[in-house]
Design a protein around this motif. Structure first.
Motif, PDB file in Angstrom:
ATOM      1  N   VAL A   1      34.816   0.993  70.820  1.00 28.13           N
ATOM      2  CA  VAL A   1      35.975   1.883  70.994  1.00 28.13           C
ATOM      3  C   VAL A   1      35.650   3.259  70.425  1.00 28.13           C
ATOM      4  CG1 VAL A   1      38.350   2.289  70.234  1.00 28.13           C
ATOM      5  CG2 VAL A   1      37.675   0.042  71.082  1.00 28.13           C
ATOM      6  N   PHE A   2      35.009   3.299  69.259  1.00 27.26           N
ATOM      7  CA  PHE A   2      34.613   4.561  68.631  1.00 27.26           C
ATOM      8  C   PHE A   2      33.695   5.367  69.549  1.00 27.26           C
ATOM      9  CE2 PHE A   2      31.310   6.634  65.955  1.00 27.26           C
ATOM     10  CZ  PHE A   2      32.089   7.633  65.406  1.00 27.26           C
ATOM     11  N   ILE A   3      32.747   4.715  70.197  1.00 27.99           N
ATOM     12  CA  ILE A   3      31.813   5.413  71.088  1.00 27.99           C
ATOM     13  C   ILE A   3      32.527   5.905  72.339  1.00 27.99           C
ATOM     14  CG2 ILE A   3      29.792   5.085  72.584  1.00 27.99           C
ATOM     15  CD1 ILE A   3      28.729   3.118  70.467  1.00 27.99           C
ATOM     16  N   GLN A   4      33.419   5.092  72.892  1.00 33.24           N
ATOM     17  CA  GLN A   4      34.114   5.466  74.126  1.00 33.24           C
ATOM     18  C   GLN A   4      35.083   6.623  73.919  1.00 33.24           C
ATOM     19  OE1 GLN A   4      35.741   1.682  75.229  1.00 33.24           O
ATOM     20  NE2 GLN A   4      33.951   1.117  76.454  1.00 33.24           N
ATOM     21  N   GLU A   5      35.679   6.708  72.727  1.00 38.50           N
ATOM     22  CA  GLU A   5      36.615   7.788  72.465  1.00 38.50           C
ATOM     23  C   GLU A   5      35.925   9.138  72.368  1.00 38.50           C
ATOM     24  OE1 GLU A   5      38.762   6.717  68.980  1.00 38.50           O
ATOM     25  OE2 GLU A   5      40.064   5.322  70.052  1.00 38.50           O
ATOM     26  N   GLY A   6      34.677   9.149  71.945  1.00 38.22           N
ATOM     27  CA  GLY A   6      33.945  10.415  71.831  1.00 38.22           C
ATOM     28  C   GLY A   6      34.356  11.172  70.581  1.00 38.22           C
ATOM     29  N   GLY A   7      34.016  12.454  70.553  1.00 38.40           N
ATOM     30  CA  GLY A   7      34.339  13.281  69.397  1.00 38.40           C
ATOM     31  C   GLY A   7      33.273  13.200  68.325  1.00 38.40           C
ATOM     32  N   ASP A   8      33.439  14.014  67.279  1.00 40.28           N
ATOM     33  CA  ASP A   8      32.477  14.066  66.188  1.00 40.28           C
ATOM     34  C   ASP A   8      33.046  13.475  64.912  1.00 40.28           C
ATOM     35  OD1 ASP A   8      30.546  15.277  67.718  1.00 40.28           O
ATOM     36  OD2 ASP A   8      31.264  17.301  67.276  1.00 40.28           O
ATOM     37  N   GLU A   9      33.950  12.558  65.024  1.00 40.41           N
ATOM     38  CA  GLU A   9      34.577  11.956  63.862  1.00 40.41           C
ATOM     39  C   GLU A   9      33.680  10.906  63.222  1.00 40.41           C
ATOM     40  OE1 GLU A   9      37.420   9.260  66.253  1.00 40.41           O
ATOM     41  OE2 GLU A   9      37.746  11.341  66.809  1.00 40.41           O
ATOM     42  N   VAL A  10      34.134  10.388  62.101  1.00 40.99           N
ATOM     43  CA  VAL A  10      33.383   9.383  61.355  1.00 40.99           C
ATOM     44  C   VAL A  10      34.219   8.114  61.307  1.00 40.99           C
ATOM     45  CG1 VAL A  10      32.419   8.799  59.102  1.00 40.99           C
ATOM     46  CG2 VAL A  10      32.219  11.115  59.975  1.00 40.99           C
ATOM     47  N   LEU A  11      33.578   6.995  61.560  1.00 38.26           N
ATOM     48  CA  LEU A  11      34.224   5.692  61.471  1.00 38.26           C
ATOM     49  C   LEU A  11      33.829   5.070  60.129  1.00 38.26           C
ATOM     50  CD1 LEU A  11      35.853   3.451  62.953  1.00 38.26           C
ATOM     51  CD2 LEU A  11      33.668   2.620  63.842  1.00 38.26           C
ATOM     52  N   SER A  12      34.815   4.606  59.379  1.00 36.03           N
ATOM     53  CA  SER A  12      34.536   4.063  58.042  1.00 36.03           C
ATOM     54  C   SER A  12      34.940   2.594  57.962  1.00 36.03           C
ATOM     55  CB  SER A  12      35.299   4.843  56.974  1.00 36.03           C
ATOM     56  OG  SER A  12      34.887   6.186  56.973  1.00 36.03           O
ATOM     57  N   PHE A  13      34.101   1.815  57.281  1.00 38.23           N
ATOM     58  CA  PHE A  13      34.385   0.411  57.008  1.00 38.23           C
ATOM     59  C   PHE A  13      34.218   0.170  55.517  1.00 38.23           C
ATOM     60  CE2 PHE A  13      33.016   0.028  61.459  1.00 38.23           C
ATOM     61  CZ  PHE A  13      33.950  -0.853  61.968  1.00 38.23           C
ATOM     62  N   ARG A  14      35.124  -0.614  54.940  1.00 40.72           N
ATOM     63  CA  ARG A  14      34.950  -1.064  53.559  1.00 40.72           C
ATOM     64  C   ARG A  14      34.403  -2.478  53.610  1.00 40.72           C
ATOM     65  NH1 ARG A  14      40.184   1.528  51.343  1.00 40.72           N
ATOM     66  NH2 ARG A  14      39.272   3.407  50.469  1.00 40.72           N
ATOM     67  N   VAL A  15      33.113  -2.592  53.406  1.00 42.91           N
ATOM     68  CA  VAL A  15      32.446  -3.890  53.458  1.00 42.91           C
ATOM     69  C   VAL A  15      31.761  -4.089  52.114  1.00 42.91           C
ATOM     70  CG1 VAL A  15      30.756  -5.302  54.672  1.00 42.91           C
ATOM     71  CG2 VAL A  15      32.058  -3.590  55.934  1.00 42.91           C
ATOM     72  N   GLN A  16      32.193  -5.118  51.380  1.00 45.19           N
ATOM     73  CA  GLN A  16      31.651  -5.349  50.049  1.00 45.19           C
ATOM     74  C   GLN A  16      30.464  -6.314  50.056  1.00 45.19           C
ATOM     75  OE1 GLN A  16      32.756  -3.315  47.700  1.00 45.19           O
ATOM     76  NE2 GLN A  16      34.031  -2.554  49.381  1.00 45.19           N
ATOM     77  N   ASP A  17      30.450  -7.244  50.994  1.00 46.94           N
ATOM     78  CA  ASP A  17      29.375  -8.233  51.055  1.00 46.94           C
ATOM     79  C   ASP A  17      28.086  -7.570  51.577  1.00 46.94           C
ATOM     80  OD1 ASP A  17      28.163 -10.707  53.064  1.00 46.94           O
ATOM     81  OD2 ASP A  17      28.517 -11.098  50.929  1.00 46.94           O
ATOM     82  N   PRO A  18      26.968  -7.670  50.837  1.00 45.36           N
ATOM     83  CA  PRO A  18      25.730  -7.004  51.266  1.00 45.36           C
ATOM     84  C   PRO A  18      25.189  -7.526  52.604  1.00 45.36           C
ATOM     85  CG  PRO A  18      25.418  -8.096  49.133  1.00 45.36           C
ATOM     86  CD  PRO A  18      26.820  -8.315  49.538  1.00 45.36           C
ATOM     87  N   PHE A  19      25.345  -8.819  52.854  1.00 50.94           N
ATOM     88  CA  PHE A  19      24.855  -9.365  54.115  1.00 50.94           C
ATOM     89  C   PHE A  19      25.668  -8.832  55.297  1.00 50.94           C
ATOM     90  CE2 PHE A  19      24.638 -12.672  57.408  1.00 50.94           C
ATOM     91  CZ  PHE A  19      23.277 -12.634  57.641  1.00 50.94           C
ATOM     92  N   HIS A  20      26.975  -8.732  55.116  1.00 46.74           N
ATOM     93  CA  HIS A  20      27.829  -8.191  56.178  1.00 46.74           C
ATOM     94  C   HIS A  20      27.505  -6.724  56.433  1.00 46.74           C
ATOM     95  CE1 HIS A  20      31.126 -11.492  55.582  1.00 46.74           C
ATOM     96  NE2 HIS A  20      29.941 -11.971  55.888  1.00 46.74           N
ATOM     97  N   ARG A  21      27.184  -5.994  55.352  1.00 47.49           N
ATOM     98  CA  ARG A  21      26.778  -4.585  55.528  1.00 47.49           C
ATOM     99  C   ARG A  21      25.476  -4.489  56.313  1.00 47.49           C
ATOM    100  NH1 ARG A  21      28.241  -3.858  50.286  1.00 47.49           N
ATOM    101  NH2 ARG A  21      26.099  -3.769  49.563  1.00 47.49           N
ATOM    102  N   LEU A  22      24.545  -5.407  56.020  1.00 47.94           N
ATOM    103  CA  LEU A  22      23.278  -5.433  56.760  1.00 47.94           C
ATOM    104  C   LEU A  22      23.539  -5.659  58.247  1.00 47.94           C
ATOM    105  CD1 LEU A  22      20.118  -5.526  56.685  1.00 47.94           C
ATOM    106  CD2 LEU A  22      20.362  -7.999  56.444  1.00 47.94           C
TER     107      LEU A  22
END
Length: 185
Positions: free
Chosen positions: A107-128
């Motif tokens: 969805v972020f790619i399809q919307e376009g623009g120069d914005e930043v998408l943020s995720f709060r991911v605490q688990d290191p494996f999930h971040r990987l």
């Protein structure tokens, strides 16, 4: 002449008439296995041989032409992922997690623009896994540590690369992983 003993007629004929010109060549074991089928193969008409070779070449050309653009796009995206992350994706495949990350990123790619998408991911494996998905879609991802109330929170920020064209493959990463696990790919 004195050093060499006298040769008999058989030995002299062997010296001056080797098998290709003189005596009959003994049949090879391959020839003796199935004489009729071997003769059909050995004495094939040159025109028939050319037709058979052309047919085989046309079949292989058709197979080479069947390389699907979607498959190539997915394989190129898969090659962008770091080898450590690819191993992690293959080893422990969390379908729901990858599909949820992927849905947000698509969805972020399809919307376009120069914005930043943020995720709060605490688990290191999930971040990987999240970084691997970003590499698959050719996005830049950075994890930053935010200190709040005596604890630290990890924030993964995703944005489009400046000079890279982001293309959405028709086959998602989760579908690709499912197909490769099932042996379809």
């Amino acid at each position: 002449m004195e050093l060499v003993p006298r040769l008999d007629a058989e030995e002299i004929r062997g010296l001056f008439a080797p098998p290709p010109w003189g005596d009959d060549v003994p049949l090879s074991p391959f020839c003796m296995t199935n004489m009729g089928e071997w003769d059909n193969f050995r004495t094939i008409d040159m025109d028939k041989q050319a037709n058979i070779i052309d047919r085989i070449n046309r079949r292989s050309a058709k197979k080479q032409g069947r390389v699907d653009a979607d498959k190539m796009a997915v394989l190129n995206a898969w090659r962008r992922i770091d080898c450590r992350t690819r191993d992690a994706l293959r080893r422990s495949f969390l379908v729901e997690l990858i599909e949820s990350y992927e849905a947000c990123i698509r969805v972020f790619i399809q919307e376009g623009g120069d914005e930043v998408l943020s995720f709060r991911v605490q688990d290191p494996f999930h971040r990987l896994l999240l970084h691997g998905i970003c590499e698959f879609y050719n996005l830049a991802s950075v994890t930053e540590t935010e200190s709040k109330d005596g604890g630290s929170l990890k924030m993964t920020k995703i944005k489009k690369k400046k000079m890279a064209a982001v293309e959405l493959p028709n086959i998602t990463l989760s579908n690709f992983l499912k197909m490769s696990k099932e042996g379809v790919w």
